[in-house]
Scaffold this active site. Structure first.
Site, mmCIF file in Angstrom:
data_model
loop_
_atom_site.group_PDB
_atom_site.id
_atom_site.type_symbol
_atom_site.label_atom_id
_atom_site.label_comp_id
_atom_site.label_asym_id
_atom_site.label_seq_id
_atom_site.Cartn_x
_atom_site.Cartn_y
_atom_site.Cartn_z
ATOM 1 N N GLU A 10 11.115 34.130 -50.125
ATOM 2 C CA GLU A 10 12.316 34.846 -50.579
ATOM 3 C C GLU A 10 12.643 34.631 -52.054
ATOM 4 O OE1 GLU A 10 15.683 34.288 -48.017
ATOM 5 O OE2 GLU A 10 14.810 35.550 -46.474
ATOM 6 N N GLU A 57 10.748 37.352 -40.680
ATOM 7 C CA GLU A 57 11.751 36.446 -40.097
ATOM 8 C C GLU A 57 12.829 37.246 -39.392
ATOM 9 O OE1 GLU A 57 13.719 33.699 -42.719
ATOM 10 O OE2 GLU A 57 11.874 33.218 -43.790
HETATM 11 C C1 GLA Z 1 15.979 32.765 -44.959
HETATM 12 C C2 GLA Z 1 14.867 31.784 -45.268
HETATM 13 C C3 GLA Z 1 14.545 30.840 -44.127
HETATM 14 C C4 GLA Z 1 15.794 30.396 -43.434
HETATM 15 C C5 GLA Z 1 16.562 31.598 -42.960
HETATM 16 C C6 GLA Z 1 17.786 31.232 -42.163
HETATM 17 O O1 GLA Z 1 15.561 33.987 -44.552
HETATM 18 O O2 GLA Z 1 13.691 32.402 -45.682
HETATM 19 O O3 GLA Z 1 13.843 29.742 -44.641
HETATM 20 O O4 GLA Z 1 16.571 29.642 -44.303
HETATM 21 O O5 GLA Z 1 16.972 32.341 -44.073
HETATM 22 O O6 GLA Z 1 18.466 32.353 -41.675
#
Ligand code: GLA
Ligand code: ZN
Length: 699
Positions: free
Chosen positions: A150, A303
């Site tokens: 991210e 995710e």
């Molecule tokens: C983000 C991060 C993850 C985690 C999630 C939690 O998307 O990439 O590592 O912290 O949030 O919702």
């Protein structure tokens, strides 16, 4: 398809085994098998453990875990853990930590907390990527590389400032050209040397940034982040040319121009964390934007949370069936995976209350059982629709520069929210199950018959010509208020709006009125041959005061209201909705934000003109989409409602035919229920179906 190595739907997600002892890891393997997990992403946050001091790598602990994973026939996306640099790196090299917008030099502590232009960060990240590529390139379970995590840090350090100056020099060539493009004569901002340019931060501006400078800074940060990504990705790609390399995109997608970034990756991968209040259609929009990032190719959902999050103001549990529905919705829109953060819930830290496949209390949970059911279903689906594409004859043009520029602009309203606005138009297609592609301004548009340009404020060079040719050739285009106002440097177009598109739409806009949130204006439809139900519609948000040149007036502003109270409106009676016949095509214009019902009617009318129809008749809150690959056509039917729904399965129209909702005998295989179906097919509340077209099969 993402990779020949994994020709199935990827199921599993982020695993952080460095938080666990061996006994727990062994237990995890058993539970992963039970849940049907086939892919893990790791070690996203383990740089400090992999490289305890500069240049000394410790892979043994990871080797052991990876071997265990592979013994269990589970694949991995190896993550370069460069999102969280070790403390020693931040301490040793001053350029690693970022400076924030207020001018504060940050200290070590967070993740995604480094300057993307830092020389030492890049050097060490690349060296780590090289070491990992060297060590793991032949690991049989390696299915791809997940670079960092991210991206999205905006830095304002001196190094970034210098790099920004260099970037501008390359972009504009001369300082005279830059002064012209930035129109620096406004507020006396003329510069005589690139060294006089500052990064737009709070040190030099109290949030009244020059939009032109700010816009270029956002472009620059995107380019810098691409550089930072490629710094690792090129090494990984060279070591394993057949494996996909990508990074995961935060669900808050505005910060970086993903339409610029993703083309550098082998696929788009995004993190889907809807707020509990997000409508299914809004989540669908984000999926479709991700599909658009690589011009329609399948992508990854990298995710999601199996259950609650920890960072929302109120962290709602996922309701029974919700995770399954969300998983299928992703696949319905083009995802080849359903990956989750996280596999095991951490016992401490910021995310200790974030949901996981395996909760603190273990496997005897509702969520674990739901994940097992989903895992079994995905196993059964096998390769099914993997790599499948969506066929759409309608498109909505989406553009990051336009997004940034619209929201950077001071006026005409503080409520400007591009994504929310685009959503209004998207929803009008989605609610009718008409497939729509979210496309870049650079995308070839001739394959589309209906094209919507929501708030196309910025007209980039050549784009107007593209739209003109499209309409001339017989296509239908819709534009809205706040269109054709500025060039790519946010300089307003001289002459009337919508600038170079004026002739296509047959009108010019003189002024735009901003409405208070509680205000509305009735729209009376008097010049339309399209069927609209009785009664006036309401316009809100912004009202263009426009003059037609060649366009026909379909609707006019009527009475205006402040809440329920009628107020005076000096432009009532003037045109609000128009249509222009241009060449062989049609150009519609809506001068104000119309209610959803109106937009649905208008979209329906535009689609019918082009022979585009919803594929099936449906009852209830059903979302219906299709993906097609070399194995055939796969239909997804998702019931988002709380009542039973029904899809009337006829022959799915290829959209060139006239709508025929008769049951013309096509048989579909319900892949999850192992039965052949045709005709009216009921879908229970909250349930989903994946239907494969079975030509010539008896029911
Ligand atoms: C983000 C991060 C993850 C985690 C999630 C939690 O998307 O990439 O590592 O912290 O949030 O919702
Ligand atoms: Zn920096």
């Amino acid at each position: 398809m993402l990779s020949k190595k994994t020709p199935f739907i990827l199921y599993g997600g982020d695993y952080n085994p460095d938080q666990w002892d061996e006994k727990t890891i062994d237990e995890d393997m058993k539970l992963f098998k039970k849940a049907g997990v086939n892919l893990l992403v790791l070690p996203v946050f383990s740089w400090a453990k992999l490289e305890p001091e500069e240049g000394r790598y410790e892979f043994e602990w990871l080797d052991k875990i990876l071997n265990k994973i592979w013994e269990n026939h589970i694949y991995v996306f190896l993550a370069t853990p460069t999102t969280a640099q070790p403390a020693w790196l931040s301490k040793k090299y001053a350029d690693v930590l970022p400076v924030d917008i207020t001018g504060r030099k940050r200290t070590h502590g967070m993740r995604v907390f480094f300057c993307v232009n830092s020389e030492h960060y890049r050097l060490r990240a690349r060296a780590l990527a090289e070491a990992m590529a060297e060590h793991y390139r032949d690991f049989p379970g390696l299915a791809g590389w997940h670079v960092s995590n991210e991206y999205g840090t905006y830095c304002y350090c001196e190094n970034c400032q210098n790099k920004f100056r260099g970037w501008l020099k390359k972009r504009y060539g001369t300082i005279e050209n830059l002064n012209d493009r930035w129109h620096t004569s406004f507020w006396g901002r003329t510069v005589y040397d690139f060294d006089e340019i500052m990064v737009p931060s709070e040190l030099n501006d109290d949030y009244r940034f020059s939009p032109a400078v700010q816009l270029d800074y956002m472009r620059f940060v995107t380019d810098s982040t691409i550089g930072c990504y490629l710094n690792e990705a090129t090494v990984l790609k060279a070591a394993t040319p057949d494996l996909p390399v990508f990074s995961n995109i935060s669900g808050y997608i505005k910060k970086l121009n993903q339409f610029e970034m993703v083309p550098h990756m082998d696929c788009a991968g995004w993190d889907n964390y809807p707020a509990p209040t997000d409508e299914p259609a809004f989540i669908a929009l984000k999926h479709d934007i991700m599909r658009g990032a690589k011009d329609g190719a399948s992508y990854l959902v990298t995710e999601q949370s199996p259950n609650q999050q920890n960072w929302q103001p109120y962290n709602k549990l996922k309701r029974p069936g919700e995770l399954r529905r969300l998983a299928y919705q992703g696949m319905a829109h083009g995802a080849d995976s359903s990956l989750y953060f996280q596999m095991r819930q951490s016992i401490a830290g910021q995310e200790k209350f974030h949901g996981a496949l395996i909760a603190h209390c273990g496997e005897d949970t509702r969520i674990f059982r739901e994940m097992c059911v989903l895992g079994q279903e995905l196993k059964k689906l096998g390769r099914a629709f993997v790599g499948g594409r969506t066929k759409a004859r309608a498109a909505i043009v989406f553009d990051w520069d336009n997004w940034w520029a619209l929201e950077l602009s001071s006026g005409p309203t503080q409520d400007m929210d591009y994504l929310k606005q685009v959503y209004k138009y998207y929803k009008a297609f989605h609610s009718q199950n008409i497939p729509v592609d979210m496309v870049k301004t650079t995308r070839e548009l001739s394959a589309y018959d209906v094209v919507v340009l929501p708030l196309m404020y910025m007209v980039k060079p050549g784009f107007d010509e593209k739209i003109r040719t499209l309409v001339e050739s017989g296509k239908t285009v819709l534009a809205t208020y706040m269109s054709g106002r500025a060039d790519e440097n946010d300089r307003c177009i001289f002459g009337a709006y919508p600038g170079p598109l004026g002739d296509v739409f047959g009108l010019w806009v003189e002024e735009t009125d901003a409405l208070y949130p509680q205000e509305s204006v009735e729209i009376t439809m008097d010049g339309s041959n399209i069927h609209y139900p009785e009664g006036a519609y309401r316009g809100r948000f912004l009202c263009d005061i426009l003059h037609t040149t060649t366009a026909r007036v379909l609707g006019r502003y009527g009475r205006a209201y402040d809440g329920a109270q009628e107020i005076r409106c000096f432009y009532s009676g003037s045109p609000a909705i128009t249509c222009n016949d241009f060449g062989k095509g049609r150009a519609y214009y809506v001068g104000t934000e119309m209610d959803t019902l109106f937009m649905e009617r208008l979209v329906d009318a535009m689609c019918r003109e082009q022979g585009i129809y919803a594929p099936f008749k449906t009852d209830g809150a059903l979302e219906v989409t299709c993906r097609e690959n070399e194995d055939g056509q796969f239909w997804f039917v998702i019931n988002h409602g709380s009542e039973k729904g029904c899809v009337y399965l006829g022959k799915a129209l290829d959209c060139k035919e006239t709508a025929d909702y008769g049951h013309s005998g096509t048989v579909y295989r319900d892949l999850l229920r192992d039965r052949n179906v045709a005709g009216a097919y009921e879908i229970e509340a909250g349930d989903v179906a994946v239907l494969k077209v079975m030509e010539g099969m008896p029911v």
